[in-house]
Write a protein that holds these residues in place. Structure first.
Motif, PDB file in Angstrom:
ATOM      1  N   ARG A 280       9.478  -0.715  -6.642  1.00  0.00           N
ATOM      2  CA  ARG A 280      10.863  -0.357  -6.301  1.00  0.00           C
ATOM      3  C   ARG A 280      10.917   0.468  -5.022  1.00  0.00           C
ATOM      4  NH1 ARG A 280      12.734   4.113 -10.783  1.00  0.00           N
ATOM      5  NH2 ARG A 280      10.693   5.011 -11.127  1.00  0.00           N
ATOM      6  N   TRP A 281       9.765   0.941  -4.558  1.00  0.00           N
ATOM      7  CA  TRP A 281       9.695   1.681  -3.300  1.00  0.00           C
ATOM      8  C   TRP A 281       9.234   0.786  -2.149  1.00  0.00           C
ATOM      9  CZ3 TRP A 281       7.987   3.867  -7.934  1.00  0.00           C
ATOM     10  CH2 TRP A 281       8.752   4.930  -8.404  1.00  0.00           C
ATOM     11  N   GLY A 282       9.027  -0.487  -2.412  1.00  0.00           N
ATOM     12  CA  GLY A 282       8.613  -1.423  -1.386  1.00  0.00           C
ATOM     13  C   GLY A 282       7.219  -1.968  -1.651  1.00  0.00           C
ATOM     14  N   LEU A 283       6.730  -2.760  -0.696  1.00  0.00           N
ATOM     15  CA  LEU A 283       5.404  -3.358  -0.783  1.00  0.00           C
ATOM     16  C   LEU A 283       4.366  -2.286  -0.467  1.00  0.00           C
ATOM     17  CD1 LEU A 283       4.031  -6.097  -1.275  1.00  0.00           C
ATOM     18  CD2 LEU A 283       4.118  -6.469   1.194  1.00  0.00           C
ATOM     19  N   ILE A 284       3.354  -2.171  -1.315  1.00  0.00           N
ATOM     20  CA  ILE A 284       2.359  -1.099  -1.154  1.00  0.00           C
ATOM     21  C   ILE A 284       0.947  -1.612  -1.367  1.00  0.00           C
ATOM     22  CG2 ILE A 284       3.969   0.708  -1.912  1.00  0.00           C
ATOM     23  CD1 ILE A 284       1.744   0.509  -4.499  1.00  0.00           C
ATOM     24  N   LEU A 285       0.000  -0.869  -0.815  1.00  0.00           N
ATOM     25  CA  LEU A 285      -1.413  -1.012  -1.154  1.00  0.00           C
ATOM     26  C   LEU A 285      -1.784   0.263  -1.902  1.00  0.00           C
ATOM     27  CD1 LEU A 285      -4.195  -2.366  -1.016  1.00  0.00           C
ATOM     28  CD2 LEU A 285      -4.568  -1.117   1.135  1.00  0.00           C
ATOM     29  N   PRO A 286      -1.978   0.210  -3.233  1.00  0.00           N
ATOM     30  CA  PRO A 286      -2.319   1.425  -3.953  1.00  0.00           C
ATOM     31  C   PRO A 286      -3.741   1.883  -3.624  1.00  0.00           C
ATOM     32  CG  PRO A 286      -2.401  -0.472  -5.433  1.00  0.00           C
ATOM     33  CD  PRO A 286      -1.905  -0.966  -4.094  1.00  0.00           C
ATOM     34  N   MET A 287      -3.864   3.183  -3.305  1.00  0.00           N
ATOM     35  CA  MET A 287      -5.160   3.762  -2.946  1.00  0.00           C
ATOM     36  C   MET A 287      -5.311   5.113  -3.630  1.00  0.00           C
ATOM     37  SD  MET A 287      -5.218   2.967   1.179  1.00  0.00           S
ATOM     38  CE  MET A 287      -7.013   3.062   1.324  1.00  0.00           C
ATOM     39  N   ALA A 288      -6.553   5.521  -3.877  1.00  0.00           N
ATOM     40  CA  ALA A 288      -6.784   6.811  -4.515  1.00  0.00           C
ATOM     41  C   ALA A 288      -8.093   7.422  -4.039  1.00  0.00           C
ATOM     42  CB  ALA A 288      -6.809   6.661  -6.030  1.00  0.00           C
ATOM     43  N   ALA A 289      -8.115   8.746  -4.066  1.00  0.00           N
ATOM     44  CA  ALA A 289      -9.327   9.534  -3.778  1.00  0.00           C
ATOM     45  C   ALA A 289      -9.566  10.451  -4.969  1.00  0.00           C
ATOM     46  CB  ALA A 289      -9.144  10.351  -2.500  1.00  0.00           C
TER      47      ALA A 289
ATOM     48  N   PHE B 249     -10.214   7.612   0.463  1.00  0.00           N
ATOM     49  CA  PHE B 249      -9.374   6.784  -0.398  1.00  0.00           C
ATOM     50  C   PHE B 249      -9.962   5.381  -0.485  1.00  0.00           C
ATOM     51  CE2 PHE B 249      -6.464  10.134   0.689  1.00  0.00           C
ATOM     52  CZ  PHE B 249      -5.603  10.243  -0.391  1.00  0.00           C
ATOM     53  N   LYS B 250      -9.812   4.803  -1.673  1.00  0.00           N
ATOM     54  CA  LYS B 250     -10.242   3.425  -1.892  1.00  0.00           C
ATOM     55  C   LYS B 250      -9.076   2.668  -2.525  1.00  0.00           C
ATOM     56  CE  LYS B 250     -15.149   4.472  -2.667  1.00  0.00           C
ATOM     57  NZ  LYS B 250     -15.198   5.368  -1.609  1.00  0.00           N
ATOM     58  N   PRO B 251      -8.937   1.388  -2.192  1.00  0.00           N
ATOM     59  CA  PRO B 251      -7.881   0.600  -2.836  1.00  0.00           C
ATOM     60  C   PRO B 251      -8.074   0.557  -4.354  1.00  0.00           C
ATOM     61  CG  PRO B 251      -8.696  -0.531  -0.897  1.00  0.00           C
ATOM     62  CD  PRO B 251      -9.625   0.625  -1.142  1.00  0.00           C
ATOM     63  N   LEU B 252      -6.972   0.622  -5.081  1.00  0.00           N
ATOM     64  CA  LEU B 252      -6.995   0.550  -6.545  1.00  0.00           C
ATOM     65  C   LEU B 252      -6.754  -0.862  -7.052  1.00  0.00           C
ATOM     66  CD1 LEU B 252      -4.971   3.733  -7.579  1.00  0.00           C
ATOM     67  CD2 LEU B 252      -7.435   3.368  -7.712  1.00  0.00           C
ATOM     68  N   GLY B 253      -6.527  -1.779  -6.161  1.00  0.00           N
ATOM     69  CA  GLY B 253      -6.243  -3.147  -6.547  1.00  0.00           C
ATOM     70  C   GLY B 253      -5.485  -3.836  -5.434  1.00  0.00           C
ATOM     71  N   PRO B 254      -4.908  -4.980  -5.746  1.00  0.00           N
ATOM     72  CA  PRO B 254      -4.181  -5.732  -4.717  1.00  0.00           C
ATOM     73  C   PRO B 254      -2.844  -5.077  -4.369  1.00  0.00           C
ATOM     74  CG  PRO B 254      -3.929  -6.787  -6.848  1.00  0.00           C
ATOM     75  CD  PRO B 254      -4.899  -5.644  -7.042  1.00  0.00           C
ATOM     76  N   THR B 255      -2.222  -5.593  -3.328  1.00  0.00           N
ATOM     77  CA  THR B 255      -0.891  -5.101  -2.958  1.00  0.00           C
ATOM     78  C   THR B 255       0.073  -5.351  -4.116  1.00  0.00           C
ATOM     79  OG1 THR B 255      -0.300  -7.192  -1.925  1.00  0.00           O
ATOM     80  CG2 THR B 255      -1.277  -5.516  -0.501  1.00  0.00           C
ATOM     81  N   GLN B 256       1.088  -4.517  -4.162  1.00  0.00           N
ATOM     82  CA  GLN B 256       2.097  -4.605  -5.220  1.00  0.00           C
ATOM     83  C   GLN B 256       3.474  -4.496  -4.605  1.00  0.00           C
ATOM     84  OE1 GLN B 256       1.603  -1.647  -8.311  1.00  0.00           O
ATOM     85  NE2 GLN B 256      -0.610  -1.730  -8.165  1.00  0.00           N
ATOM     86  N   ASP B 257       4.425  -5.167  -5.209  1.00  0.00           N
ATOM     87  CA  ASP B 257       5.821  -5.007  -4.819  1.00  0.00           C
ATOM     88  C   ASP B 257       6.442  -4.048  -5.829  1.00  0.00           C
ATOM     89  OD1 ASP B 257       8.185  -5.267  -3.490  1.00  0.00           O
ATOM     90  OD2 ASP B 257       8.591  -7.305  -4.167  1.00  0.00           O
TER      91      ASP B 257
END
Length: 162
Positions: A151-160, A141-149
């Motif tokens: 409706r499910w909470g604060l996240i670090l979007p990642m994808a493989a 997995f690699k980050p898709l961008g910066p952290t985001q707030d």
């Protein structure tokens, strides 16, 4: 953990709700998972989400879910290609943490999702969950961008990708 282990995944049923509630009450799960919202039987009927009990040698020890990222309006992964899946999971049994099981069963499930045609698998750990982020990076997995707030909470979007 030594050797290659095979994990079994079976669909969560209403009979598993008490087990999930017990796992969700564990401090190591509560830290990252919304334990104040236990699963209910109606949740299991949602066709957008496949929920699994993960077992090793017939011993249930973890929960995993995969879902269509296009199943909700304004989902943070909606820009991914059609057929992409999101994943979330936790190890419910404390003594199974730190033994390599998390990365192993996630890898096994990722293989199945890619074989079923998912072009991308996404996940969204809390940015402070360094252990989860390290596992995801190990699995490609690699980050898709910066952290985001979200409706499910604060996240670090990642994808493989497949």
């Amino acid at each position: 953990m030594t050797g290659i282990l095979t994990y079994s995944f079976r669909r969560v049923t209403a009979d598993d709700l008490a087990l999930l509630a017990t796992w969700q009450s564990q401090p190591h799960v509560r830290r990252w998972w919304d334990a104040d919202a236990p699963y209910e039987a109606e949740d299991l009927a949602d066709p957008k989400v496949a929920r699994w009990i993960v077992s090793l040698t017939d011993r249930p020890f973890a929960f995993m879910q995969d879902y269509t990222v296009h199943g909700w309006d304004d989902h943070h992964f909606a820009g991914l290609p059609q057929g992409s899946r999101g994943i979330d999971q936790f190890i419910g049994e404390p003594e199974m943490i730190g033994c390599g099981h998390g990365s192993a069963f996630i890898k096994q499930r990722m293989k199945a999702l890619f074989e079923d045609g998912a072009p991308v698998i996404a996940t969204d750990p809390h940015p402070d969950n360094e252990m989860a982020i390290a596992v995801y990076k190990k699995l490609g997995f690699k980050p898709l961008g910066p952290t985001q707030d979200t409706r499910w909470g604060l996240i670090l979007p990642m994808a493989a990708k497949r």
